[in-house]
Design an enzyme around this catalytic site. Structure first.
Site, mmCIF file in Angstrom:
data_model
loop_
_atom_site.group_PDB
_atom_site.id
_atom_site.type_symbol
_atom_site.label_atom_id
_atom_site.label_comp_id
_atom_site.label_asym_id
_atom_site.label_seq_id
_atom_site.Cartn_x
_atom_site.Cartn_y
_atom_site.Cartn_z
ATOM 1 C CD GLU A 85 -8.885 4.801 -1.337
ATOM 2 O OE1 GLU A 85 -9.691 4.508 -0.455
ATOM 3 O OE2 GLU A 85 -8.056 5.725 -1.208
ATOM 4 C CG HIS A 110 -8.669 -1.280 4.446
ATOM 5 N ND1 HIS A 110 -8.498 -1.363 3.076
ATOM 6 C CD2 HIS A 110 -8.311 -0.019 4.794
ATOM 7 C CE1 HIS A 110 -8.049 -0.204 2.627
ATOM 8 N NE2 HIS A 110 -7.924 0.625 3.649
ATOM 9 C CG ASP A 111 -11.167 2.072 3.853
ATOM 10 O OD1 ASP A 111 -10.693 2.048 5.000
ATOM 11 O OD2 ASP A 111 -10.557 2.541 2.872
ATOM 12 C CG ASP A 136 -4.525 5.876 0.883
ATOM 13 O OD1 ASP A 136 -5.395 5.023 1.125
ATOM 14 O OD2 ASP A 136 -4.482 7.005 1.425
ATOM 15 C CG ASP A 177 -2.268 0.440 1.024
ATOM 16 O OD1 ASP A 177 -2.418 1.534 0.459
ATOM 17 O OD2 ASP A 177 -3.203 -0.286 1.389
HETATM 18 C C1 NOJ Z 1 -8.042 5.338 2.126
HETATM 19 C C2 NOJ Z 1 -7.715 4.167 2.995
HETATM 20 O O1 NOJ Z 1 -8.229 3.012 2.410
HETATM 21 C C3 NOJ Z 1 -8.300 4.454 4.346
HETATM 22 O O2 NOJ Z 1 -8.242 3.337 5.193
HETATM 23 C C4 NOJ Z 1 -7.563 5.636 4.931
HETATM 24 O O3 NOJ Z 1 -8.178 6.010 6.140
HETATM 25 C C5 NOJ Z 1 -7.567 6.835 3.987
HETATM 26 N N1 NOJ Z 1 -7.342 6.487 2.619
HETATM 27 C C6 NOJ Z 1 -6.508 7.811 4.383
HETATM 28 O O4 NOJ Z 1 -5.242 7.333 4.029
#
Ligand code: NOJ
Length: 575
Positions: free
Chosen positions: A263, A327-328, A201, A97
């Site tokens: 992302e 994970h989000d 990210d 990541d």
């Molecule tokens: C996206 C990530 O997937 C998330 O977990 C994170 O809190 C934010 N970006 C900030 O880096």
């Protein structure tokens, strides 16, 4: 064009919750090492590790304090190299990541940057004087932290710095060529070590709008139970972002045989094509938020409409991703399926849906076990910033605490962050100590050991799908055409590749349906195939029948049925 990463199934590992080798309650690299047999048994091609760099852990590692070291909680650089070697020697790959939008405020660049306005690192971050005694603009931070502003005042130099996320995660200034050089060098250091790519990210947020103007949609005082909404569009897809990604491609990515997945919130298919079209040479594919991270649950018709739009990206020589959780997000079976009565059927249907859509498939740890959302009784049990921040904002604005918590439970990121459920022993076999986040109490029923032998096994269904993807390039490369686009419950599509033709039928819901005529006709086409006895739950079987009989390759129900589609039933036919 064929590429290894187009065919790949990526397994996402949230190290902190995967396997704890030393009893401190936190998953670690040696823990992953111990589970490599298991990971390999899934058949996956690539491991993606969430951030494991040195970090104060304000946002579970997305706040990086040193890009070139491993956090001691997870192990050492030596442990990482050993893991990378082991992964490679098993014929798999590993991607990291990579967080380029911000660092931790404990990164030494920021420590320097804070010291004075003329410090050589001042411009690594985004500093501005206040405006009329207030913040430089009206942007809100995405974590609902403090008073909500995206700006933090720093006494020492009398200026504010920008932080779109936590105040402990200052945004970096990508207009600064020295920062760019340092970042390129750092990424090359990992790639030279043998890392096989990056998950980038918030990659479409690196370039900020010129002049940092006010948002036309400032954060409003909390409204209703959803609280206020922060305008996340201000820093998304701004002019200059494509030039920057192309430059990173030239200077870094294109020099290695790697995969780069970005992302990208606030991106639809029409915007995405400019990031992923092959000839533009930026990144390989993006994660969009339209399904998995949509705060509104998509229905079958919306799912199909979104997939049609994104398939257009493939037709235009771009590439796409397929995922239903990470994970989000919440757990996919709890969000899109039924985590009670039809847990197996719906988890298997969702898996089949992902693996038979065009695009690279991403499986988040535990989905292969059909792990579910958690239902913690109190806000004290929750850990992640977004849920906790939003909860307090809501409660402070007068919302009843129980109502606030209930409204946040489904989407809380802690649902997927509970420890991996390995067996029915203490703490689900994740740790011998006290886990950093409580284990989902359903681990006694839902766990990897149980899934190995269970009659209805989500795990074995995943293994089958993944091995089919290896054997059948049609799953990655076949053309994609939906039939019955307007059917409100069934998702039915054809894939075609080099003379081969598959029909996939999925019931997105828990009712029983008759197979619509158009689909039945396609199956009848395949000659006088008799009713099947096949459709073995966990073993692909062939329908007996005439020479052209459609072959039922996989189904999540024991006995094949031709005419009715049962709750969450999913079938793949070769026509
Ligand atoms: C996206 C990530 O997937 C998330 O977990 C994170 O809190 C934010 N970006 C900030 O880096």
């Amino acid at each position: 064009m064929k590429k290894w990463w187009k065919e790949a199934v990526v397994y996402q590992i949230y190290t902190k919750s995967f396997c704890d080798s030393n009893g401190d309650g936190i998953g670690d690299l040696r823990g992953i090492m111990e589970k490599l047999d298991y990971i390999q048994s899934l058949g996956v091609d690539v491991l993606w590790l969430n951030p494991i760099y040195r970090s104060p852990d304000v946002d579970n590692g997305y706040d990086i304090a040193d890009y070139q070291d491993i956090d001691p909680r997870y192990g050492t650089l030596e442990d990482f190299k050993a893991l990378l070697d082991a992964v490679h020697s098993r014929g798999m790959r590993l991607i990291m990541d990579m967080v380029l939008n911000h660092t931790s405020d404990e990164h030494w660049w920021f420590q320097e940057s804070k010291k004075s306005k003329d410090n050589p690192y001042r411009d690594y971050y985004i500093w501005r004087p206040g405006k009329d005694g207030k913040e430089p603009n009206n942007w809100g931070n995405y974590f609902y932290e403090g008073r909500g502003s995206a700006w933090e005042y720093d006494e020492a130099t009398g200026e504010y710095y920008l932080h779109n996320y936590s105040r402990k995660m200052p945004d970096l200034n990508w207009d600064n060529p020295r920062l760019k050089d340092d970042m390129c060098q750092m990424m090359r250091w990992w790639l030279d070590m043998g890392v096989d790519g990056f998950r980038m990210d918030a990659i479409n947020r690196l370039v900020k709008p010129k002049g940092l103007p006010d948002s036309p949609n400032p954060p409003t005082p909390p409204v209703g139970i959803y609280g206020y909404v922060v305008d996340r569009t201000m820093c998304a897809n701004r002019p200059g972002i494509h030039e920057l990604l192309h430059e990173l491609n030239e200077r870094v990515f294109s020099r290695y045989d790697i995969m780069v997945v970005g992302e990208t919130g606030n991106v639809d298919a029409a915007i995405a094509i400019d990031y992923v079209k092959e000839e533009r040479r930026e990144i390989d594919m993006v994660f969009h938020f339209e399904i998995a991270k949509n705060p509104v649950l998509v229905n079958a018709q919306q799912f199909k409409e979104i997939q049609r739009r994104w398939y257009h990206v493939v037709e235009q020589h771009g590439w796409i991703t397929q995922y239903l959780s990470n994970h989000d997000t919440p757990r996919q079976v709890s969000r899109f399926g039924n985590d009670g009565e039809y847990r197996y059927e719906s988890a298997a249907m969702l898996a089949l849906l992902m693996h038979t859509h065009p695009g690279t498939v991403y499986v988040y740890q535990g989905e292969e076990l059909g792990m579910t959302n958690v239902d913690f009784p109190s806000i004290e049990d929750y850990n992640e910033k977004y849920t906790v921040g939003k909860y307090h904002t809501m409660v402070e604005s007068g919302v009843d605490p129980k109502e606030a918590l209930d409204s946040l439970k489904m989407m809380s990121r802690d649902n997927v962050r509970t420890p991996m459920q390995w067996n029915d022993r203490d703490q689900a076999g994740f740790t011998t100590g006290k886990p950093w986040l409580r284990v989902n109490p359903n681990y006694t029923r839902i766990n990897a050991a149980e899934e190995e032998t269970a009659e209805k096994s989500v795990l074995r269904f995943y293994r089958q799908l993944i091995s089919m993807r290896k054997a059948h390039p049609i799953m990655a490369y076949g053309t994609y055409r939906q039939i019955l686009e307007d059917d409100p419950e069934l998702i039915i599509y054809l894939r075609e590749w080099e003379g081969e033709r598959w029909l996939v039928v999925c019931n997105f819901y828990g009712n029983t349906r008759r197979l619509p005529e158009e689909a039945a006709a396609l199956l009848a086409d395949g000659a006088n195939a008799p009713q099947t006895e096949a459709g073995g739950k966990n073993a692909p079987q062939t329908e007996a029948g005439g020479e052209n009989a459609p072959e039922l390759l996989l189904c999540n129900y024991e006995t094949g049925e031709r005419e009715t589609i049962r709750p969450y039933e999913a079938r793949i036919y070769r026509l």
